[in-house]
Design a protein around this motif. Structure first.
Motif: not given
Length: 199
Positions: A4-10
Motif C-alpha cells: 500500500r503506497t496510497e495516502s489515506f485519502r487516496e
C-alpha cells in the motif's frame, strides 16, 4: 499488488468498499469500549449465537462479520482486509467484491450454525477474509495471468500458513475458515469463467 503506497485519502477514494468495511469494524469496536455504551448489548444483539439463530434471529448470520471480540481480533482482521482486499476490489469491481466478501462470510456463518452445537457463539470476519483467499486461489486456477508469479507465491504461501494456523491455534472457528475459503473459490470460479465477467 499487496503493498500500500496510497495516502489515506487516496485509499478511501480508490477502495471505498474496503474502507467502509474497515470503518464499520473500528466504529463497532469503539462502541464496545465506550463507558457510556452498554458494550454487552452489542454482542447480545449481533453476535452469532446458534441457539438464537435456531429461534429465528437470522440477522445473526450476517452481523458477526463486522463484530469482533477485542482490539487485537479487530486489528488483525482489518489489517488482512486492507492488505488483500484492495486488489480484488480493483480487479472485480465494487459490486462483485461486496458479493464475494459478504457471501463468504454468510456461508461461513451458515456452516457454523449447521455444524457447531447450539451453544456455540462466534464473531469476526475471518470467514469473509478466507473468502478473499479462496478467490485468489480461483484466479490462480482459472485466470493466472491476472497475478504475477511473485504474487501467486505470496497468496499460496499465506493461504497455506493461514489454513495451518486454523488447526493449531486455540479459539478458532475452523468451520468458518474452511467454508469461507470454499465459498471464495466457488464464487471465483463462477465470476472468472463467465463470459460477461469483464476481466
Amino acid at each position: 499488488m499487496f503493498t500500500r503506497t496510497e495516502s489515506f485519502r487516496e485509499f478511501i477514494r480508490y477502495y471505498p468498499i474496503v474502507s467502509i468495511i474497515v470503518g464499520v469494524h473500528v466504529f463497532l469496536y469503539f462502541l464496545t469500549i465506550l463507558p457510556i455504551f452498554p458494550n454487552r448489548l452489542l454482542f447480545e444483539k449481533l453476535a452469532g449465537v446458534n441457539l438464537y439463530i435456531a429461534a429465528g434471529e437470522y440477522w445473526r448470520l450476517v452481523t458477526p462479520i463486522v463484530l469482533h471480540s477485542g482490539f487485537s481480533h479487530m486489528l488483525f482482521n482489518s489489517f488482512s482486509l486492507v492488505l488483500f482486499g484492495p486488489a480484488l476490489e480493483r480487479i472485480i469491481g465494487k459490486k462483485k467484491f461486496m458479493i464475494l466478501y459478504f457471501s463468504s462470510g454468510i456461508a461461513a456463518n451458515i456452516a457454523t450454525f449447521l455444524i457447531k452445537p447450539l451453544t456455540f457463539i462466534h464473531v469476526g470476519s475471518s470467514g469473509a477474509i478466507f473468502g478473499l483467499f479462496g478467490f485468489y486461489i480461483a484466479i490462480i486456477l482459472f485466470k493466472k495471468h491476472l497475478l504475477s508469479k511473485q504474487n501467486t507465491q505470496i497468496i499460496l504461501t499465506i493461504s497455506a500458513i493461514s489454513l495451518i494456523m486454523t488447526f493449531v491455534q486455540d479459539n478458532i472457528n475452523v468451520t468458518a475458515h474452511i467454508f469461507g475459503l470454499i465459498t471464495g473459490i466457488v464464487i471465483g470460479a463462477v465470476f472468472l469463467t463467465t463470459e460477461k465477467a469483464g476481466f
